[in-house]
Design a protein around this motif. Structure first.
Motif, PDB file in Angstrom:
ATOM      1  N   THR A 300      -1.512  -7.314   6.261  1.00 32.42           N
ATOM      2  CA  THR A 300      -0.246  -7.124   5.558  1.00 32.42           C
ATOM      3  C   THR A 300      -0.266  -7.862   4.227  1.00 32.42           C
ATOM      4  OG1 THR A 300       0.913  -6.949   7.669  1.00 32.42           O
ATOM      5  CG2 THR A 300       2.250  -7.391   5.717  1.00 32.42           C
ATOM      6  N   GLY A 301      -0.050  -7.129   3.147  1.00 29.80           N
ATOM      7  CA  GLY A 301      -0.044  -7.715   1.816  1.00 29.80           C
ATOM      8  C   GLY A 301       1.302  -8.303   1.449  1.00 29.80           C
ATOM      9  N   LYS A 302       1.299  -9.198   0.483  1.00 29.75           N
ATOM     10  CA  LYS A 302       2.517  -9.892   0.069  1.00 29.75           C
ATOM     11  C   LYS A 302       3.561  -8.936  -0.479  1.00 29.75           C
ATOM     12  CE  LYS A 302       4.066 -13.720  -2.882  1.00 29.75           C
ATOM     13  NZ  LYS A 302       3.638 -14.762  -3.863  1.00 29.75           N
ATOM     14  N   GLU A 303       3.125  -7.901  -1.200  1.00 38.12           N
ATOM     15  CA  GLU A 303       4.061  -6.992  -1.852  1.00 38.12           C
ATOM     16  C   GLU A 303       4.222  -5.680  -1.091  1.00 38.12           C
ATOM     17  OE1 GLU A 303       2.464  -6.591  -5.750  1.00 38.12           O
ATOM     18  OE2 GLU A 303       3.006  -8.628  -6.361  1.00 38.12           O
ATOM     19  N   SER A 304       3.786  -5.665   0.160  1.00 35.96           N
ATOM     20  CA  SER A 304       3.790  -4.404   0.915  1.00 35.96           C
ATOM     21  C   SER A 304       5.189  -3.904   1.235  1.00 35.96           C
ATOM     22  CB  SER A 304       2.999  -4.578   2.216  1.00 35.96           C
ATOM     23  OG  SER A 304       3.590  -5.577   3.040  1.00 35.96           O
ATOM     24  N   ARG A 305       6.200  -4.796   1.189  1.00 37.95           N
ATOM     25  CA  ARG A 305       7.562  -4.380   1.546  1.00 37.95           C
ATOM     26  C   ARG A 305       8.385  -3.924   0.349  1.00 37.95           C
ATOM     27  NH1 ARG A 305       9.928  -9.330   4.579  1.00 37.95           N
ATOM     28  NH2 ARG A 305       8.244 -10.426   3.517  1.00 37.95           N
ATOM     29  N   GLU A 306       7.829  -3.987  -0.835  1.00 38.52           N
ATOM     30  CA  GLU A 306       8.581  -3.564  -2.016  1.00 38.52           C
ATOM     31  C   GLU A 306       8.910  -2.073  -1.939  1.00 38.52           C
ATOM     32  OE1 GLU A 306       6.820  -4.554  -5.702  1.00 38.52           O
ATOM     33  OE2 GLU A 306       6.692  -6.705  -5.279  1.00 38.52           O
ATOM     34  N   ASP A 307      10.132  -1.735  -2.295  1.00 40.63           N
ATOM     35  CA  ASP A 307      10.570  -0.338  -2.285  1.00 40.63           C
ATOM     36  C   ASP A 307      10.211   0.303  -3.621  1.00 40.63           C
ATOM     37  OD1 ASP A 307      11.768   2.102  -2.026  1.00 40.63           O
ATOM     38  OD2 ASP A 307      13.791   1.343  -1.655  1.00 40.63           O
ATOM     39  N   LEU A 308       9.216   1.181  -3.596  1.00 42.63           N
ATOM     40  CA  LEU A 308       8.776   1.873  -4.809  1.00 42.63           C
ATOM     41  C   LEU A 308       9.232   3.330  -4.826  1.00 42.63           C
ATOM     42  CD1 LEU A 308       5.107   0.490  -5.062  1.00 42.63           C
ATOM     43  CD2 LEU A 308       7.202  -0.427  -6.093  1.00 42.63           C
ATOM     44  N   GLY A 309      10.141   3.680  -3.901  1.00 42.08           N
ATOM     45  CA  GLY A 309      10.609   5.056  -3.829  1.00 42.08           C
ATOM     46  C   GLY A 309       9.699   5.919  -2.970  1.00 42.08           C
ATOM     47  N   VAL A 310       9.941   7.227  -3.008  1.00 35.11           N
ATOM     48  CA  VAL A 310       9.169   8.164  -2.194  1.00 35.11           C
ATOM     49  C   VAL A 310       8.490   9.200  -3.084  1.00 35.11           C
ATOM     50  CG1 VAL A 310      10.656   7.865  -0.184  1.00 35.11           C
ATOM     51  CG2 VAL A 310      11.190   9.652  -1.839  1.00 35.11           C
ATOM     52  N   ASP A 311       7.446   9.831  -2.535  1.00 30.48           N
ATOM     53  CA  ASP A 311       6.765  10.883  -3.279  1.00 30.48           C
ATOM     54  C   ASP A 311       7.448  12.223  -3.021  1.00 30.48           C
ATOM     55  OD1 ASP A 311       5.916  11.789  -0.790  1.00 30.48           O
ATOM     56  OD2 ASP A 311       3.906  10.937  -0.974  1.00 30.48           O
ATOM     57  N   GLU A 312       6.865  13.300  -3.523  1.00 29.20           N
ATOM     58  CA  GLU A 312       7.504  14.613  -3.412  1.00 29.20           C
ATOM     59  C   GLU A 312       7.597  15.105  -1.970  1.00 29.20           C
ATOM     60  OE1 GLU A 312       3.401  17.122  -4.421  1.00 29.20           O
ATOM     61  OE2 GLU A 312       5.053  17.062  -5.862  1.00 29.20           O
ATOM     62  N   SER A 313       6.781  14.533  -1.077  1.00 35.49           N
ATOM     63  CA  SER A 313       6.849  14.927   0.337  1.00 35.49           C
ATOM     64  C   SER A 313       7.908  14.141   1.102  1.00 35.49           C
ATOM     65  CB  SER A 313       5.489  14.721   1.012  1.00 35.49           C
ATOM     66  OG  SER A 313       5.257  13.346   1.281  1.00 35.49           O
ATOM     67  N   GLY A 314       8.463  13.092   0.473  1.00 40.19           N
ATOM     68  CA  GLY A 314       9.440  12.247   1.144  1.00 40.19           C
ATOM     69  C   GLY A 314       8.845  11.006   1.771  1.00 40.19           C
ATOM     70  N   ALA A 315       7.532  10.784   1.577  1.00 40.41           N
ATOM     71  CA  ALA A 315       6.867   9.601   2.133  1.00 40.41           C
ATOM     72  C   ALA A 315       6.937   8.444   1.138  1.00 40.41           C
ATOM     73  CB  ALA A 315       5.410   9.916   2.452  1.00 40.41           C
ATOM     74  N   ASN A 316       6.946   7.223   1.665  1.00 40.21           N
ATOM     75  CA  ASN A 316       6.960   6.044   0.801  1.00 40.21           C
ATOM     76  C   ASN A 316       5.761   6.037  -0.140  1.00 40.21           C
ATOM     77  OD1 ASN A 316       9.306   4.832   1.691  1.00 40.21           O
ATOM     78  ND2 ASN A 316       8.278   3.499   3.168  1.00 40.21           N
TER      79      ASN A 316
END
Length: 509
Positions: A300-316
């Motif tokens: 688990t990385g330090k920045e793994s929980r940052e919310d960067l939005g979703v792609d066109e398929s709806g996945a993080n």
């Protein structure tokens, strides 16, 4: 409570309305004493100050240094132990403070919930009063316009009352769940005490519990879960004198804290001394990075929980690859097969069983680092588990009932906990099972889940921080979703938007 609200709203005569009101009044008020809970919260906050003082004293010792000649009975050096003690005291102070704040917040919310409940009951009793006649009976009720107006007035008052009670119940329930989640999380982090054996010194236990896998922050990647520490301590207590002496010597001869931790994890996974000695021969002297790559699939990385939005398929968009030397831990080796159940089960087992993980990554010798050879072994193992289910023809699909069976056969022997299939067909169902999920992953027990929409897919919840859940997708990635995503049908973030709903959970019991 919701059913009583509907009953009050739909009542078409006096007797029906009275009956629904009395049913609602028969529901117990929110349980608990805000005063006692608040007092406990203040006490925890005070204890956090004491923990900070301990941390400062330990750090003072660390600053002046200790000779490496001093060591614990299993080879934990003075520097390791003092550093671990400092981090443990710091974590303890933080836990006491956060639990104190959590309990005080819970007390405030429970106080508000109880007030809403009381106000609602007052309204319901007022509705009964409206329905009553001057003689205190309902015998003189007539089927006329005036009586209808009285009925509707009482119904409006009762509706306001039941809504207030319902709001109080929801508030009490949600605040209790939040408090339980935070308490469980901090309890699981008090891990060194779980290793209840007299065969190791407290210093050794502390150092083992503090050891993290390479490649990520220590506090997010402890090698030994609370379940590992508990089971390894129990196993040591059950050993005969010869085996115990041999195991302690293996720990003492370890070249790194990580090597000691992985040996302890293999003991927790249920292996006998012959298997552990063979395992030691394969990993002895390896550096922490090699050990992580071969023995810990998910980091688990330090920045793994940052919310960067979703792609066109709806996945993080914020997804982390789970791979060995560039080859993902992915179903079918390339994501094309439908062995999601078998593949997620294989990875979940590898997370709790380091000997099994090494068989897949390092081959028979345990020394290989070839991604192509790893892929062959991984796919062969996925196929074995798929057939064990059994799954569908042409490596396609597996029923949730058979999924539960393979989880019991492949994962349970290494965590000591069987799985129980729980179907969840509504947000309330998912909310009800959430506390069990969070407790399980906090203890180091992976929780398989199933999602559907346009098709179906198997995932595994492998971590929890705050109100976030870490999910492994057998397409070879991990990502984080919120509790709200899990409850309210937004789980497409973990795979694809076409698979939004959790419909089954395999809960460790």
């Amino acid at each position: 409570m919701e059913n009583y609200r509907k009953g009050i709203a739909s009542a078409n005569d006096k007797d029906a309305l009275i009956s629904e009101i009395n049913k609602a009044l028969g529901v117990s008020e929110p349980a608990g004493s805000p005063h006692i809970i608040e007092s406990l919260g203040k006490r925890y906050k005070r204890q956090s100050d004491a923990a900070v003082k301990v941390r400062d004293r330990v750090n003072k010792v660390a600053k002046h240094g200790l000779p490496d000649a001093w060591a614990g009975s299993t080879g934990a050096k003075a520097g390791e132990v003092v550093a671990a003690a400092g981090r443990d005291a710091d974590q303890m102070g933080e836990a006491f403070y956060e639990v104190g704040i959590c309990l005080m917040s819970f007390a405030d919310q429970l106080k508000d919930a109880k007030k809403r409940d009381k106000d609602g009951r007052d309204e319901l009793n007022h509705a009964l009063y409206i329905l009553d006649d001057e003689d205190g009976t309902w015998d003189n009720w007539f089927d006329d316009e005036a009586s209808e107006q009285v009925l509707r007035k009482a119904q409006r008052v009762a509706n306001e009352g039941i809504i207030s009670m319902l709001q109080g119940a929801i508030m009490a329930d949600e605040s209790a769940r939040h408090a339980a989640r935070e308490m469980n999380k901090h309890a699981s982090e008090a891990r060194a005490g779980r290793m209840s054996t007299n065969e190791l010194s407290d210093a050794d236990k502390l150092a083992l519990a503090d050891t993290g896998a390479a490649g990520g922050p220590r506090e997010l990647n402890e090698i030994l879960s609370s379940t590992d520490l508990q089971r390894s301590g129990q196993r040591m207590e059950q050993m005969n004198a010869k085996d115990r002496a041999e195991f302690e010597k293996m720990l003492a001869d370890s070249k790194t804290p990580q090597e000691r931790a992985y040996l302890t994890k293999s003991l927790a996974a249920g292996y006998d001394m012959d298997a552990i000695q063979e395992f030691q021969g394969k990993i002895h002297g390896k550096d922490p990075q090699w050990l992580q790559e071969h023995l810990t699939p998910v980091v688990t990385g330090k920045e793994s929980r940052e919310d960067l939005g979703v792609d066109e398929s709806g996945a993080n968009l914020n997804r982390a690859d789970v791979d060995f030397k560039g080859q993902k831990w992915i179903q079918g080796g390339d994501g094309r097969e439908g062995t999601c159940v078998a593949s997620s089960t294989v990875t979940a087992r590898a997370m709790v069983d380091p000997i099994y993980a090494l068989e897949l990554t390092g081959g028979k010798s345990g020394q290989e680092s070839d991604p192509d050879a790893f892929r062959e072994r991984l796919v062969a193992e996925q196929h074995r588990v798929h057939q064990e289910g059994p799954g569908g023809k042409n490596w396609g699909g597996m029923s949730i009932e058979n999924q539960d069976k393979v989880a019991d056969k492949e994962i349970s022997p290494h965590t000591g906990t069987d799985y129980e299939l729980t179907t969840v067909n509504s947000p309330d169902d998912r909310r009800d099972v959430l506390t069990d999920i969070e407790q399980s992953v906090a203890d180091g027990k992976p929780v398989p889940i199933d999602v559907n929409g346009k098709s179906a897919h198997a995932l595994v919840i492998v971590g929890q921080e705050g109100d976030m859940l870490q999910v492994y997708n057998p397409w070879g990635t991990t990502t984080w979703v919120s509790e709200d995503d899990f409850i309210n049908g937004h789980m497409g973030k973990a795979s694809t938007g076409a698979l939004p709903n959790v419909y089954a959970v395999h809960v460790p019991r």
